[in-house]
Scaffold this motif. Structure first.
Motif, short mmCIF file in Angstrom:
data_model
loop_
_atom_site.label_atom_id
_atom_site.label_comp_id
_atom_site.label_asym_id
_atom_site.label_seq_id
_atom_site.Cartn_x
_atom_site.Cartn_y
_atom_site.Cartn_z
N SER A 35 1.10 -1.38 -0.08
CA SER A 35 -0.08 0.18 0.03
C SER A 35 0.85 1.28 0.15
N ALA A 51 2.34 1.96 -3.49
CA ALA A 51 1.63 2.82 -4.00
C ALA A 51 0.79 4.32 -3.95
N HIS A 82 -4.73 -2.35 -9.04
CA HIS A 82 -4.15 -0.78 -8.02
C HIS A 82 -5.49 0.34 -9.78
N TYR A 85 -5.90 1.25 -1.54
CA TYR A 85 -4.58 0.61 -1.52
C TYR A 85 -4.55 -0.95 -0.77
N VAL A 144 -6.79 -3.75 -1.97
CA VAL A 144 -5.97 -4.39 -3.40
C VAL A 144 -4.65 -5.54 -2.57
N SER A 145 -4.24 -4.31 -2.17
CA SER A 145 -2.88 -5.37 -1.49
C SER A 145 -3.41 -6.75 -0.51
#
Length: 467
Positions: free
Chosen positions: A127, A130, A336, A351, A354-355
């Motif tokens: 995260s 990103a 992302h 973030y 998604v992570s």
């Protein structure tokens, strides 16, 4: 793009932390089974001690992803490293326990807590990547994955050397303390991160379920899982497959390093391509076909008259590391972007989601891979068992090709996501690369907030993405 001082410091401490964490997680492989057997444990029992790590990561990563913005990325990152280091040190004192049930029970408990720490560390680190490197997510992720891969290679080697030097406890205590030092470094250098949103109001990002409902991200999750299944498959069955070649232990160890080393070598290349030049979906498709070729050769496929020779196996493992890396780096990069394109805000909360998804699905594949490989190896043999992995990756290629075709019908595609501000859309639409094609040729632009199209001359102050 030139990195700032803060970005360089972040990159350096992440590289150190990734390397040390991977060393601690992987160092017990050469000698823990021997210690477990000396206590009376069976291969099934101590095998699950290894497997429970990935299963725990699969379960807790989505939870971490959902609550990352509340806990705070820096706190989760440092707490994860500290937990991993502490449990690594504790693992080194298990040899003091003589009762088999107590030994296995504590092994399970420590390994579960270690997995929880490692999962938090990885979810937070992805995260922060990103957040800190929005224009170079793929390249940065790939570089750090190279450091993690090197740690996974160095861990068993260094652990074995320290074991010979000072016994069972020395490798765990010394390398655990090294990771604690890395945790102290990251605590001092990393800045705090908050969930930034317009107007100072917290913007609700959505849930993991909403994220997975997005077709492109669901496909990315499947590709991640298929990739980790392939590496887990080889970890479990490569040694018995190569046994007829009568290789020395050193030669056999080098065979296990081949695909990991190739992955580490090419991962930054895939990251750069995904960030700057090529649609990440194309990279995933390419990687899937390379993995298919790899498993067709190493089997060899039952329908091909290819003998199992050392040169063929070496080529196959190098190909696997290449394709495996392409799939992993490209799916991380595209997930992302697809989340933002489909209405999720471009913030630390997204973030984290998604992570968490990436870490969780990778762990699920790493748990399924060795389990399925062992069962298939016993049932149909190595050659036919490789067909299972081949089919998984053939589906990855087919699904991504279909997704690209469907997406192309809905909108033109440059292959690269470009972040632009509305002011540029109004002053110079052609320079902004906006979509045209309405009856009056008014440039159109795709909104982050709801993925619909708007006129570039409309009254707005938002940022947008063009794909």
């Amino acid at each position: 793009m030139a990195y700032t001082r803060q970005q360089w410091l972040t990159l350096i401490v992440f590289a150190i932390a990734d390397f040390c964490s991977a060393v601690c997680v992987s160092l017990q492989a050469p000698f823990y089974p021997m210690m477990a057997e000396s206590k009376g444990a069976t291969p099934t029992q101590y095998g699950f001690v290894f497997g429970i790590f990935e299963l725990t990561v699969f379960i807790v990563s989505p939870i971490y992803g959902n609550y990352l913005y509340k806990i705070g990325p820096k706190f989760m990152f440092n707490a994860g490293i500290f937990t991993t280091a502490s449990t690594c040190i504790l693992f080194g004192f298990l040899d003091r326990i003589n009762d088999c049930n107590a030994f296995i029970g504590l092994s399970f408990a420590i390994r579960i807590v270690e997995a929880m720490g490692n999962s938090g560390f990885l979810t937070a680190s992805f995260s922060i990547i990103a957040k800190e490197f929005p224009e170079n997510v793929g390249a940065t992720f790939a570089c750090l994955e190279t450091c993690f891969g090197l740690g996974m290679i160095v861990g068993p080697t260094l652990g074995g050397a320290l074991f010979e030097l000072g016994g069972y406890t020395l490798p765990f205590v010394s390398l655990g303390c090294l990771l604690l030092a890395a945790a102290s470094l990251t605590y001092c250098i990393l800045p705090s991160y908050t969930n930034e949103s317009k107007g100072g109001e917290e913007e609700k990002s959505g849930s993991m379920l909403q994220l997975i409902k997005i077709p492109a991200i669901a496909l990315a999750a499947y590709a991640i899982m298929a990739s980790s299944i392939s590496i887990g498959f080889l970890q479990a069955t490569l040694e018995p497959h190569l046994r007829p070649l009568q290789m020395s232990p050193f030669q056999l160890g080098l065979m296990f390093v081949l695909n990991g080393a190739t992955y580490g070598l090419f991962a930054p290349v895939w990251g750069f391509l995904c960030d700057k030049l090529i649609n990440p979906r194309i990279v995933v498709i390419f990687g899937a076909f390379v993995v298919i070729t790899s498993f067709t050769l190493i089997g060899p496929a039952p329908f091909l008259p290819i003998p199992t020779t050392l040169p063929v196996c070496i080529v196959a493992l190098v190909l696997h590391g290449t394709g495996f890396g392409a799939e992993l780096v490209a799916t991380f990069t595209s997930a992302h972007r697809d989340a933002v394109l489909n209405g999720f805000p471009d913030d630390i909360q997204t973030y984290g989601l998604v992570s968490g998804m990436w870490t969780s699905t990778f762990a699920l594949g790493a748990f399924i891979g060795p389990s399925a490989a062992g069962a298939l190896f016993d049932l149909v043999g190595f050659s036919w068992a490789t067909v299972f992995v081949t089919v998984l990756h053939l589906l990855v290629a087919v699904f991504f090709i279909l997704n690209m075709c469907c997406t192309a019908r809905r909108r033109p595609s440059t292959g690269i996501y470009t972040k632009i501000h509305h002011s540029l859309a109004q002053t110079d639409p052609e320079k902004a690369g906006l979509i045209t094609g309405t009856d009056d040729k008014t440039p159109l632009i795709r909104s982050i907030s709801d993925s619909s199209y708007f006129s570039a001359t409309s009254d707005s102050s938002e940022e947008y993405y063009v794909y």
